[in-house]
Design an enzyme around this catalytic site. Structure first.
Site, PDB file in Angstrom:
ATOM      1  N   CYS A  18      -1.276  -3.804  14.796  1.00 15.96           N
ATOM      2  CA  CYS A  18      -1.013  -3.385  13.417  1.00 15.96           C
ATOM      3  C   CYS A  18      -1.510  -4.439  12.432  1.00 15.96           C
ATOM      4  CB  CYS A  18       0.487  -3.160  13.237  1.00 15.96           C
ATOM      5  SG  CYS A  18       0.968  -2.808  11.541  1.00 15.96           S
ATOM      6  N   CYS A  73       3.666  -6.427  15.660  1.00 15.83           N
ATOM      7  CA  CYS A  73       3.042  -5.555  16.663  1.00 15.83           C
ATOM      8  C   CYS A  73       1.549  -5.886  16.710  1.00 15.83           C
ATOM      9  CB  CYS A  73       3.249  -4.086  16.314  1.00 15.83           C
ATOM     10  SG  CYS A  73       5.002  -3.641  16.231  1.00 15.83           S
ATOM     11  N   CYS A 120       5.189  -7.652   7.138  1.00 15.39           N
ATOM     12  CA  CYS A 120       6.132  -7.216   8.165  1.00 15.39           C
ATOM     13  C   CYS A 120       6.299  -8.349   9.169  1.00 15.39           C
ATOM     14  CB  CYS A 120       5.593  -5.970   8.878  1.00 15.39           C
ATOM     15  SG  CYS A 120       6.757  -5.241  10.069  1.00 15.39           S
ATOM     16  N   GLU A 155       0.820  -1.201   0.000  1.00 13.96           N
ATOM     17  CA  GLU A 155       0.000   0.000   0.000  1.00 13.96           C
ATOM     18  C   GLU A 155       0.860   1.259   0.000  1.00 13.96           C
ATOM     19  OE1 GLU A 155      -3.259  -2.085   2.966  1.00 13.96           O
ATOM     20  OE2 GLU A 155      -2.107  -0.369   3.649  1.00 13.96           O
TER      21      GLU A 155
HETATM   22  N1  SAH Z   1       7.706  -0.543  11.013  1.00 12.64           N
HETATM   23  C1  SAH Z   1       7.829   0.880  11.109  1.00 12.64           C
HETATM   24  C2  SAH Z   1       7.067   1.653  10.042  1.00 12.64           C
HETATM   25  C3  SAH Z   1       5.685   1.209   9.643  1.00 12.64           C
HETATM   26  S1  SAH Z   1       4.334   1.468  10.743  1.00 12.64           S
HETATM   27  C4  SAH Z   1       7.432   1.359  12.478  1.00 12.64           C
HETATM   28  O1  SAH Z   1       6.993   0.544  13.281  1.00 12.64           O
HETATM   29  O2  SAH Z   1       7.615   2.533  12.779  1.00 12.64           O
HETATM   30  C5  SAH Z   1       4.105   3.206  10.829  1.00 12.64           C
HETATM   31  C6  SAH Z   1       3.436   3.659  12.110  1.00 12.64           C
HETATM   32  O3  SAH Z   1       2.046   3.272  12.136  1.00 12.64           O
HETATM   33  C7  SAH Z   1       4.057   3.056  13.349  1.00 12.64           C
HETATM   34  O4  SAH Z   1       4.203   4.047  14.348  1.00 12.64           O
HETATM   35  C8  SAH Z   1       3.020   2.032  13.747  1.00 12.64           C
HETATM   36  O5  SAH Z   1       3.134   1.674  15.088  1.00 12.64           O
HETATM   37  C9  SAH Z   1       1.737   2.740  13.404  1.00 12.64           C
HETATM   38  N2  SAH Z   1       0.551   1.901  13.358  1.00 12.64           N
HETATM   39  C10 SAH Z   1       0.442   0.634  12.910  1.00 12.64           C
HETATM   40  N3  SAH Z   1      -0.822   0.183  13.040  1.00 12.64           N
HETATM   41  C11 SAH Z   1      -1.533   1.194  13.573  1.00 12.64           C
HETATM   42  C12 SAH Z   1      -2.892   1.346  13.952  1.00 12.64           C
HETATM   43  N4  SAH Z   1      -3.775   0.361  13.788  1.00 12.64           N
HETATM   44  N5  SAH Z   1      -3.277   2.535  14.472  1.00 12.64           N
HETATM   45  C13 SAH Z   1      -2.385   3.543  14.613  1.00 12.64           C
HETATM   46  N6  SAH Z   1      -1.101   3.462  14.279  1.00 12.64           N
HETATM   47  C14 SAH Z   1      -0.667   2.301  13.771  1.00 12.64           C
END
Ligand code: SAH
Length: 353
Positions: free
Chosen positions: A118, A115, A111, A91
């Site tokens: 996510c 987390c 990924c 995306e």
């Molecule tokens: N892997 C990297 C970059 C990709 S995620 C990182 O972790 O920084 C980019 C951002 O979006 C990160 O801060 C991640 O924690 C956040 N993120 C992922 N899923 C999310 C969600 N459902 N709501 C809000 N932020 C989210």
């Protein structure tokens, strides 16, 4: 596993010189300009002979094929879901603000960081993106912004994937975005979950791009659970790398904090975050959680978001509440792919971003 074939932005200038051997040298410059400066398709390069355009079109295939395009109701956010040559999906999101236009790019298909909240992490890891697959996302977004008379000003690596788990290709993409597309290093942000070797490499790197660290929790017991990479690089180790980065580069570090109802939005969490961020003089970006199907917890309600931000302020921490963008088009990390399953829906909107 790596990208299946070399796509157009994977070629270096030297590669192109070899490909077009026998042609006058300036042809390579014209092709390079067509690709990077103008971001146009080979058949649009009117300064290049037709036969050569045809060769370029054949030899330099695009990496991204549109699966779905969604435009938010206000037209300011465009999200693309792309099919890659091997059928993997990633995306890209373009967000227009009054003072800037930012593209959010993916660095991996899927990924491995897992987390909990996510959508990309819930679906697991497919493969690294190539340099060209990353760069092309920026080129497409720039072209789309230009169609709406907007100049693409910022690039953030906050799409799918962990950029520091794919460091070399990501860094080469950063160079192309900076050197050839012409976006200033201060307008490029790498976001990491806290992959310490990547932070160390960035500390030594030759372009002053911004660093954002996705913290979300500032105590090891809870962060171990929500952000599993914390078991490998616990908070003390992360802080040490962040400190070395700030000391060496004198750049401002930011922490991302997705506010999750009852999980990391209490007064204690604010105090833990403040204690962690203060010595690093870090700025905190608060993002209300975007709900994902695989995580049965809600985002912090708006009023509590305010309370949390104010509390950080009292504790001496600069915090910004990031507006959620494109919630109506599943524009949070990995959500569009998750909601699309394997069907292919093409929604081409006339609306400008
Ligand atoms: N892997 C990297 C970059 C990709 S995620 C990182 O972790 O920084 C980019 C951002 O979006 C990160 O801060 C991640 O924690 C956040 N993120 C992922 N899923 C999310 C969600 N459902 N709501 C809000 N932020 C989210």
């Amino acid at each position: 596993m790596n990208a299946p074939e070399r796509s157009r932005f994977d070629w270096t200038r030297e590669d192109l010189a070899e490909l077009f051997e026998g042609e006058p040298r300036y042809r390579v410059d014209q092709v390079w300009q067509g690709l990077y400066e103008h971001g146009t398709e080979p058949d649009e390069w009117s300064n290049v002979p037709k036969a050569l355009r045809a060769r370029a079109a054949e030899a330099l295939p695009a990496a991204l094929t549109l699966a779905t395009e969604s435009v938010s109701d206000d037209g300011a956010t465009v999200k693309w879901l792309w099919n890659l040559a091997d059928g993997r999906r990633v995306e890209t999101v373009l967000m227009a603000y009054p003072d800037r236009a930012t593209v959010c790019v993916s660095s991996q298909a899927g990924c491995a960081m897992a987390c909990g909240f996510c959508a990309t992490g819930q679906a697991g890891f497919d493969r690294h993106l190539s340099t060209g697959e990353i760069v092309e996302q920026v080129v497409v977004a720039r072209r789309r912004a230009a169609q709406a008379d907007r100049r693409l000003s910022n690039v953030v690596f906050m799409g799918m994937g962990e950029p520091f788990a794919n460091y070399d290709r990501t860094w080469e993409a950063v160079h192309r975005i900076h050197d050839d597309i012409g976006i200033g290093a201060r307008h490029i942000t790498l976001s990491t979950v806290g992959v310490v070797p990547g932070i160390k490499r960035l500390t030594e790197a030759d372009l002053p791009v911004n660093l954002a660290v996705s913290l979300h929790l500032a105590n090891d017991a809870e962060r171990d659970e929500l952000v599993p990479i914390n078991r490998r690089y616990p908070l003390a180790v992360l802080a040490e790398a962040c400190d070395a980065y700030v000391e060496a580069t004198h750049r401002r570090l930011s922490f991302e904090w997705a506010l999750i109802d009852g999980v990391n939005d209490t007064d204690r969490h604010a105090r833990e975050l403040a204690d962690y961020a203060r010595p690093l003089r870090a700025h905190v970006n608060l993002i209300p959680l975007n709900p994902t199907p695989g995580y049965a917890v809600r985002g912090t309600p708006p009023r509590q978001v305010r309370v949390f931000a104010d509390r950080l302020g009292e504790l001496g921490i600069n915090a910004t509440i990031r507006r959620t963008r494109g919630t109506d088009i599943d524009a949070a990390c990995g959500q569009l792919r998750a909601s699309q399953g394997h069907t292919t829906k093409v929604t081409l909107s006339e609306r400008a971003p």
